[in-house]
Motif scaffolding. Structure first.
Motif, PDB file in Angstrom:
ATOM      1  N   LEU A 144       0.834  -1.196   0.000  1.00 21.04           N
ATOM      2  CA  LEU A 144       0.000   0.000   0.000  1.00 21.04           C
ATOM      3  C   LEU A 144       0.870   1.247   0.000  1.00 21.04           C
ATOM      4  N   LEU A 145       0.393   2.268  -0.690  1.00 22.78           N
ATOM      5  CA  LEU A 145       1.018   3.579  -0.661  1.00 22.78           C
ATOM      6  C   LEU A 145      -0.081   4.597  -0.387  1.00 22.78           C
ATOM      7  N   PRO A 146      -0.137   5.124   0.834  1.00 20.27           N
ATOM      8  CA  PRO A 146      -1.158   6.137   1.145  1.00 20.27           C
ATOM      9  C   PRO A 146      -0.879   7.438   0.383  1.00 20.27           C
ATOM     10  N   LYS A 147      -1.912   8.016  -0.182  1.00 25.41           N
ATOM     11  CA  LYS A 147      -1.750   9.260  -0.939  1.00 25.41           C
ATOM     12  C   LYS A 147      -1.364  10.435  -0.045  1.00 25.41           C
ATOM     13  N   ARG A 148      -1.657  10.346   1.242  1.00 16.86           N
ATOM     14  CA  ARG A 148      -1.324  11.455   2.149  1.00 16.86           C
ATOM     15  C   ARG A 148       0.190  11.691   2.232  1.00 16.86           C
ATOM     16  N   THR A 149       0.977  10.697   1.819  1.00 16.44           N
ATOM     17  CA  THR A 149       2.435  10.825   1.863  1.00 16.44           C
ATOM     18  C   THR A 149       2.992  11.491   0.610  1.00 16.44           C
ATOM     19  N   LEU A 150       2.118  11.759  -0.358  1.00 15.66           N
ATOM     20  CA  LEU A 150       2.556  12.332  -1.625  1.00 15.66           C
ATOM     21  C   LEU A 150       2.066  13.767  -1.778  1.00 15.66           C
ATOM     22  N   ARG A 151       2.894  14.585  -2.408  1.00 19.38           N
ATOM     23  CA  ARG A 151       2.430  15.909  -2.816  1.00 19.38           C
ATOM     24  C   ARG A 151       1.586  15.726  -4.080  1.00 19.38           C
ATOM     25  N   GLU A 152       0.805  16.712  -4.421  1.00 25.73           N
ATOM     26  CA  GLU A 152      -0.094  16.602  -5.571  1.00 25.73           C
ATOM     27  C   GLU A 152       0.661  16.331  -6.868  1.00 25.73           C
ATOM     28  N   GLU A 153       1.794  17.007  -7.049  1.00 24.58           N
ATOM     29  CA  GLU A 153       2.561  16.784  -8.283  1.00 24.58           C
ATOM     30  C   GLU A 153       3.171  15.380  -8.317  1.00 24.58           C
ATOM     31  N   GLU A 154       3.523  14.826  -7.145  1.00 20.55           N
ATOM     32  CA  GLU A 154       4.038  13.449  -7.095  1.00 20.55           C
ATOM     33  C   GLU A 154       2.927  12.456  -7.440  1.00 20.55           C
ATOM     34  N   THR A 155       1.726  12.722  -6.949  1.00 22.84           N
ATOM     35  CA  THR A 155       0.589  11.853  -7.269  1.00 22.84           C
ATOM     36  C   THR A 155       0.318  11.856  -8.764  1.00 22.84           C
ATOM     37  N   ASP A 156       0.336  13.022  -9.371  1.00 23.25           N
ATOM     38  CA  ASP A 156       0.116  13.115 -10.818  1.00 23.25           C
ATOM     39  C   ASP A 156       1.225  12.416 -11.599  1.00 23.25           C
ATOM     40  N   ALA A 157       2.471  12.612 -11.175  1.00 24.45           N
ATOM     41  CA  ALA A 157       3.608  11.961 -11.848  1.00 24.45           C
ATOM     42  C   ALA A 157       3.515  10.441 -11.706  1.00 24.45           C
ATOM     43  N   LEU A 158       3.149   9.976 -10.534  1.00 22.78           N
ATOM     44  CA  LEU A 158       3.006   8.540 -10.303  1.00 22.78           C
ATOM     45  C   LEU A 158       1.882   7.974 -11.163  1.00 22.78           C
ATOM     46  N   ARG A 159       0.775   8.652 -11.224  1.00 21.13           N
ATOM     47  CA  ARG A 159      -0.354   8.211 -12.041  1.00 21.13           C
ATOM     48  C   ARG A 159       0.054   8.106 -13.520  1.00 21.13           C
ATOM     49  N   ARG A 160       0.772   9.111 -14.016  1.00 22.98           N
ATOM     50  CA  ARG A 160       1.228   9.075 -15.415  1.00 22.98           C
ATOM     51  C   ARG A 160       2.194   7.913 -15.655  1.00 22.98           C
ATOM     52  N   LEU A 161       3.135   7.713 -14.701  1.00 22.58           N
ATOM     53  CA  LEU A 161       4.100   6.619 -14.821  1.00 22.58           C
ATOM     54  C   LEU A 161       3.388   5.266 -14.838  1.00 22.58           C
ATOM     55  N   LEU A 162       2.442   5.076 -13.942  1.00 22.98           N
ATOM     56  CA  LEU A 162       1.732   3.803 -13.868  1.00 22.98           C
ATOM     57  C   LEU A 162       0.906   3.549 -15.118  1.00 22.98           C
ATOM     58  N   LEU A 163       0.265   4.579 -15.627  1.00 23.46           N
ATOM     59  CA  LEU A 163      -0.516   4.427 -16.852  1.00 23.46           C
ATOM     60  C   LEU A 163       0.386   4.079 -18.035  1.00 23.46           C
ATOM     61  N   GLU A 164       1.539   4.722 -18.104  1.00 20.03           N
ATOM     62  CA  GLU A 164       2.488   4.465 -19.193  1.00 20.03           C
ATOM     63  C   GLU A 164       3.069   3.055 -19.105  1.00 20.03           C
ATOM     64  N   LYS A 165       3.476   2.642 -17.905  1.00 19.84           N
ATOM     65  CA  LYS A 165       4.170   1.362 -17.749  1.00 19.84           C
ATOM     66  C   LYS A 165       3.233   0.163 -17.666  1.00 19.84           C
ATOM     67  N   LEU A 166       2.029   0.355 -17.125  1.00 12.69           N
ATOM     68  CA  LEU A 166       1.144  -0.784 -16.888  1.00 12.69           C
ATOM     69  C   LEU A 166      -0.044  -0.847 -17.837  1.00 12.69           C
ATOM     70  N   GLY A 167      -0.412   0.261 -18.440  1.00 15.12           N
ATOM     71  CA  GLY A 167      -1.552   0.263 -19.353  1.00 15.12           C
ATOM     72  C   GLY A 167      -2.830  -0.155 -18.658  1.00 15.12           C
ATOM     73  N   ASP A 168      -3.458  -1.242 -19.133  1.00 16.37           N
ATOM     74  CA  ASP A 168      -4.730  -1.671 -18.551  1.00 16.37           C
ATOM     75  C   ASP A 168      -4.560  -2.423 -17.225  1.00 16.37           C
ATOM     76  N   ARG A 169      -3.335  -2.637 -16.791  1.00 17.31           N
ATOM     77  CA  ARG A 169      -3.116  -3.234 -15.454  1.00 17.31           C
ATOM     78  C   ARG A 169      -3.118  -2.154 -14.371  1.00 17.31           C
ATOM     79  N   PHE A 170      -3.314  -0.910 -14.758  1.00 19.73           N
ATOM     80  CA  PHE A 170      -3.473   0.204 -13.809  1.00 19.73           C
ATOM     81  C   PHE A 170      -4.923   0.649 -13.854  1.00 19.73           C
ATOM     82  N   SER A 171      -5.541   0.702 -12.700  1.00 18.44           N
ATOM     83  CA  SER A 171      -6.939   1.104 -12.611  1.00 18.44           C
ATOM     84  C   SER A 171      -7.067   2.217 -11.582  1.00 18.44           C
ATOM     85  N   SER A 172      -7.723   3.288 -11.990  1.00 21.21           N
ATOM     86  CA  SER A 172      -7.941   4.421 -11.092  1.00 21.21           C
ATOM     87  C   SER A 172      -9.424   4.506 -10.783  1.00 21.21           C
ATOM     88  N   ARG A 173      -9.770   4.484  -9.524  1.00 28.66           N
ATOM     89  CA  ARG A 173     -11.186   4.522  -9.110  1.00 28.66           C
ATOM     90  C   ARG A 173     -11.545   5.901  -8.624  1.00 28.66           C
TER      91      ARG A 173
END
Length: 173
Positions: A144-173
């Motif tokens: 688990l990675l709690p979002k409270r430990t991330l700044r907003e720009e880190e969350t956005d960067a992580l989301r972009r990285l996961l979407l790029e690297k995992l494609g449909d294995r990344f799901s955002s709810r």
């Protein structure tokens, strides 16, 4: 992309949210049926109370059975959480270090001398919930990675990285 390096701790609340999400994911169809039956029973009771017909006890018995099943399911989940808290390898409240780059994900637990690395194509899936990222290394191993430990720009960067690297294995709810 620059590396993302995060030091954090997972709380009991984070763990509980993740286990409830997993429970609902595992039992999605039966729980949807349960909610539908309970909703129909409530509407049926309101209709009967309004004088639209006579109440059939079978409807309430069925709704009661589904309600008991759902409560037992949630109680079993809470029992598993309590059991995990008593284990020696419990990672709640322990400092974790997560390093993400273009090639891999690396997780360390410095106080327990635990370290592993996974290349992106060997990662089973990642789920983004409202408060957490769930890194599923396999069907049985999730970090688990709690979002409270991330700044907003880190969350956005992580989301972009996961979407790029995992494609449909990344799901955002």
């Amino acid at each position: 992309m620059s590396d993302i390096r995060i030091r954090y701790q997972v709380s009991l609340s984070d763990y509980r949210k993740a286990t409830i999400y997993a429970l609902f994911l595992r039992h999605r169809v039966p729980l949807l049926i349960c909610f539908a039956v309970l909703l129909v029973a409530v509407l049926y009771a309101v209709g009967c109370a309004a004088g639209l017909g006579n109440a059939n006890p079978l409807v309430f018995l069925l709704a009661g059975a589904y309600l008991v099943w759902a409560l037992l399911l949630l109680a079993g989940n809470e029992t598993q959480i309590r059991s995990y808290l008593r284990r020696e390898d419990c990672l709640l409240g322990v400092e974790l270090l997560l390093l993400l780059d273009d090639r891999k994900l690396q997780m360390e637990v410095p106080s327990r001398d635990i370290r592993f690395t996974r290349v992106w194509n060997k990662l089973a899936a990642v789920f983004e919930l409202s408060d957490l990222f769930l890194f599923c290394l396999s069907g049985q191993e999730v970090y688990l990675l709690p979002k409270r430990t991330l700044r907003e720009e880190e969350t956005d960067a992580l989301r972009r990285l996961l979407l790029e690297k995992l494609g449909d294995r990344f799901s955002s709810r």
